[in-house]
Scaffold this motif. Structure first.
Motif, PDB file in Angstrom:
ATOM      1  N   ILE A 298      39.189 -29.771  84.818  1.00 50.65           N
ATOM      2  CA  ILE A 298      40.242 -30.608  85.415  1.00 50.65           C
ATOM      3  C   ILE A 298      41.542 -30.174  84.740  1.00 50.65           C
ATOM      4  O   ILE A 298      41.796 -30.477  83.573  1.00 50.65           O
ATOM      5  CB  ILE A 298      39.953 -32.107  85.222  1.00 50.65           C
ATOM      6  N   GLN A 299      42.312 -29.417  85.487  1.00 56.23           N
ATOM      7  CA  GLN A 299      43.502 -28.782  84.920  1.00 56.23           C
ATOM      8  C   GLN A 299      44.695 -29.733  84.837  1.00 56.23           C
ATOM      9  O   GLN A 299      44.733 -30.769  85.512  1.00 56.23           O
ATOM     10  CB  GLN A 299      43.917 -27.597  85.802  1.00 56.23           C
ATOM     11  N   GLY A 300      45.680 -29.316  84.053  1.00 54.27           N
ATOM     12  CA  GLY A 300      46.926 -30.086  83.981  1.00 54.27           C
ATOM     13  C   GLY A 300      47.822 -29.754  85.166  1.00 54.27           C
ATOM     14  O   GLY A 300      47.379 -29.146  86.145  1.00 54.27           O
ATOM     15  N   THR A 301      49.083 -30.131  85.057  1.00 52.89           N
ATOM     16  CA  THR A 301      50.060 -29.831  86.106  1.00 52.89           C
ATOM     17  C   THR A 301      50.149 -28.311  86.275  1.00 52.89           C
ATOM     18  O   THR A 301      50.434 -27.596  85.311  1.00 52.89           O
ATOM     19  CB  THR A 301      51.442 -30.375  85.687  1.00 52.89           C
ATOM     20  N   ILE A 302      49.906 -27.850  87.485  1.00 51.46           N
ATOM     21  CA  ILE A 302      49.873 -26.399  87.702  1.00 51.46           C
ATOM     22  C   ILE A 302      51.248 -25.774  87.410  1.00 51.46           C
ATOM     23  O   ILE A 302      52.278 -26.274  87.865  1.00 51.46           O
ATOM     24  CB  ILE A 302      49.418 -26.076  89.146  1.00 51.46           C
ATOM     25  N   GLY A 303      51.209 -24.702  86.625  1.00 46.84           N
ATOM     26  CA  GLY A 303      52.451 -24.004  86.297  1.00 46.84           C
ATOM     27  C   GLY A 303      53.052 -24.438  84.969  1.00 46.84           C
ATOM     28  O   GLY A 303      54.004 -23.832  84.484  1.00 46.84           O
TER      29      GLY A 303
ATOM     30  N   PHE B 116      47.430 -34.145  84.631  1.00 49.14           N
ATOM     31  CA  PHE B 116      47.578 -34.752  83.305  1.00 49.14           C
ATOM     32  C   PHE B 116      47.560 -36.282  83.344  1.00 49.14           C
ATOM     33  O   PHE B 116      48.017 -36.922  82.399  1.00 49.14           O
ATOM     34  CB  PHE B 116      48.891 -34.294  82.627  1.00 49.14           C
ATOM     35  N   THR B 117      47.084 -36.882  84.447  1.00 54.48           N
ATOM     36  CA  THR B 117      47.078 -38.349  84.486  1.00 54.48           C
ATOM     37  C   THR B 117      45.649 -38.894  84.589  1.00 54.48           C
ATOM     38  O   THR B 117      44.746 -38.217  85.083  1.00 54.48           O
ATOM     39  CB  THR B 117      47.892 -38.912  85.676  1.00 54.48           C
ATOM     40  N   GLN B 118      45.494 -40.135  84.148  1.00 51.75           N
ATOM     41  CA  GLN B 118      44.182 -40.794  84.170  1.00 51.75           C
ATOM     42  C   GLN B 118      43.711 -41.035  85.609  1.00 51.75           C
ATOM     43  O   GLN B 118      42.560 -40.786  85.952  1.00 51.75           O
ATOM     44  CB  GLN B 118      44.290 -42.124  83.409  1.00 51.75           C
TER      45      GLN B 118
ATOM     46  N   GLU C  51      42.097 -31.034  80.681  1.00 52.73           N
ATOM     47  CA  GLU C  51      43.222 -30.431  79.966  1.00 52.73           C
ATOM     48  C   GLU C  51      44.127 -31.445  79.270  1.00 52.73           C
ATOM     49  O   GLU C  51      45.117 -31.069  78.648  1.00 52.73           O
ATOM     50  CB  GLU C  51      43.972 -29.460  80.883  1.00 52.73           C
ATOM     51  N   ASN C  52      43.805 -32.740  79.357  1.00 49.02           N
ATOM     52  CA  ASN C  52      44.367 -33.709  78.405  1.00 49.02           C
ATOM     53  C   ASN C  52      43.482 -34.969  78.358  1.00 49.02           C
ATOM     54  O   ASN C  52      42.558 -35.130  79.169  1.00 49.02           O
ATOM     55  CB  ASN C  52      45.845 -34.047  78.671  1.00 49.02           C
ATOM     56  N   ASP C  53      43.761 -35.822  77.380  1.00 49.95           N
ATOM     57  CA  ASP C  53      42.921 -37.011  77.163  1.00 49.95           C
ATOM     58  C   ASP C  53      43.020 -38.025  78.295  1.00 49.95           C
ATOM     59  O   ASP C  53      42.057 -38.738  78.571  1.00 49.95           O
ATOM     60  CB  ASP C  53      43.331 -37.702  75.858  1.00 49.95           C
ATOM     61  N   ASN C  54      44.189 -38.145  78.911  1.00 46.65           N
ATOM     62  CA  ASN C  54      44.300 -39.120  79.998  1.00 46.65           C
ATOM     63  C   ASN C  54      43.360 -38.742  81.140  1.00 46.65           C
ATOM     64  O   ASN C  54      42.672 -39.605  81.702  1.00 46.65           O
ATOM     65  CB  ASN C  54      45.748 -39.238  80.478  1.00 46.65           C
TER      66      ASN C  54
END
Ligand code: GYE
Length: 352
Positions: A183-188, A218-220, A243-246
């Motif tokens: 589950i990736q973060g914000t692309i780019g 990057f959001t829950q 890619e992040n805790d949320n």
């Protein structure tokens, strides 16, 4: 050029301050001494424009707090804060406003890497030093920014992947038995690019089954939504790399709602979650409970580092072009005590 302007300003400040001091001592200027002192103090404050990219995560809130706690009048700063709300266009507008308002320094936490050349050239033409914080900018000419403070995101990704490799190897789980979704973060965003690369490279090297890469922004909420749909799509997921805790907190909700168990025991059918940041207490508690197996820390406390850079520049010095933050690895299981990446050993901090 920038250094000259900085020195000019420094000299002007000192002269201003001395003049007011002289007036106060000789009583020559009339008016109240305290008013003059106040004006002198206000004039001597360093004016900083900070374009934060948004408020998407706990990491971001901690990072904003670190900046606001550092850039206070008591510390000699006047801070102009702008929230870009995840939009590069808003951040570009903020930078232009900072230039118009003649700030002395611009701090930019960029939402994505590309698309900054024009506006950073405008800041350079206005002789305003730009300090990049957190994520990177990808510009043709590196002299468009003075320096960057932030994390090595690819290293973070490699650490997380290496923990997974060491753990599963120690437990006798074959690489072909790892079915991973990312589950990736914000692309780019640099944090996405580096962390995605860290996993993709390790999957290739180790022969892991990387089933899917989908953004959770990057959001829950998005993490939960994406995980629910991945669980419907793939029956055999046993590792979720968030890619992040949320996103991880959202993924846990989706896994539990689907009647599955987040945990470390893959042979018992549990789904292992790996994540990044280590800022949010709820996420650290999930580590303690085994719901998140490992977190590669990302340190948001960058305000003091940026302030140190400004002090160096004020004194005519040259800061390092890139300064990386110190970061740990958190886990609850002590099977993996340390990991090694390109000859460097990183200890694993076991939470209790
Ligand atoms: O990991 C995530 C945030 O750029 C390091 O952005 C930052 C990342 C951080 O939204 O939680």
């Amino acid at each position: 050029m920038t250094t000259c302007k900085t020195q000019e300003r420094f000299t002007v400040r000192i002269i201003l301050f001395l003049l007011v001091l002289l007036c106060i001592v000789t009583g020559g200027c009339g008016g109240k001494a305290s008013d003059q002192e106040e004006t002198a103090e206000e004039d001597s404050r360093i004016k900083v424009g900070f374009s934060q990219l948004g408020a998407e995560s706990d990491w971001r809130s901690a990072n904003t707090a670190s900046m606001k706690e550092t850039f206070t009048p008591a510390n000699g700063y006047e801070l102009i804060f702008e929230d870009g709300q995840q939009k590069q266009a808003n951040q570009i507008k903020a930078i232009r406003t900072f230039i118009q308002r003649e700030v002395e320094y611009i701090v930019l936490a960029p939402v994505t890497e590309t698309g900054w050349d024009t506006v950073l050239q405008e800041a350079k033409d206005a002789r305003i030093p730009v300090i990049i914080m957190d994520r990177k900018v990808d510009v043709q000419d590196d002299s468009l920014f003075t320096c960057r403070v932030g994390s090595d995101f690819e290293l973070e990704g490699r650490k997380a992947a290496e923990w997974l490799r060491s753990y599963t190897e120690a437990k006798g789980i074959g690489p072909e038995d790892l079915h991973i979704v990312n589950i990736q973060g914000t692309i780019g965003a640099s944090a996405q690019i580096g962390r995605t690369k860290g996993l993709a490279d390790a999957a290739k090297q180790n022969g892991w089954d990387l089933l899917a890469e989908v953004t959770g922004d990057f959001t829950q909420a998005k993490g939960r939504e994406v995980m629910a749909s991945l669980l419907r799509q793939y029956e055999n997921i046993n590792v979720v790399y968030c890619e992040n805790d949320n996103e991880a907190l959202g993924a846990i909700e989706a896994i539990e709602a689907a009647g599955k168990t987040p945990g470390l025991d893959l042979t018992a059918g549990e789904i292992m979650i790996i994540s990044f940041d280590g800022v949010n207490e709820a996420a650290l508690d999930c580590v303690r409970q085994g719901k998140i197996a490992c977190i590669a820390q990302c340190n948001p406390e960058q305000g003091a580092l940026v302030s140190d850079i400004i002090h160096t520049l004020e004194q005519g010095g040259t800061p390092e072009k890139i300064s990386y933050t110190e970061e740990e690895i958190f886990a609850v299981d002590d099977t993996v005590k340390e990991i090694e990446i390109m000859g460097t050993v990183y200890p694993v901090t076991i939470l209790d």
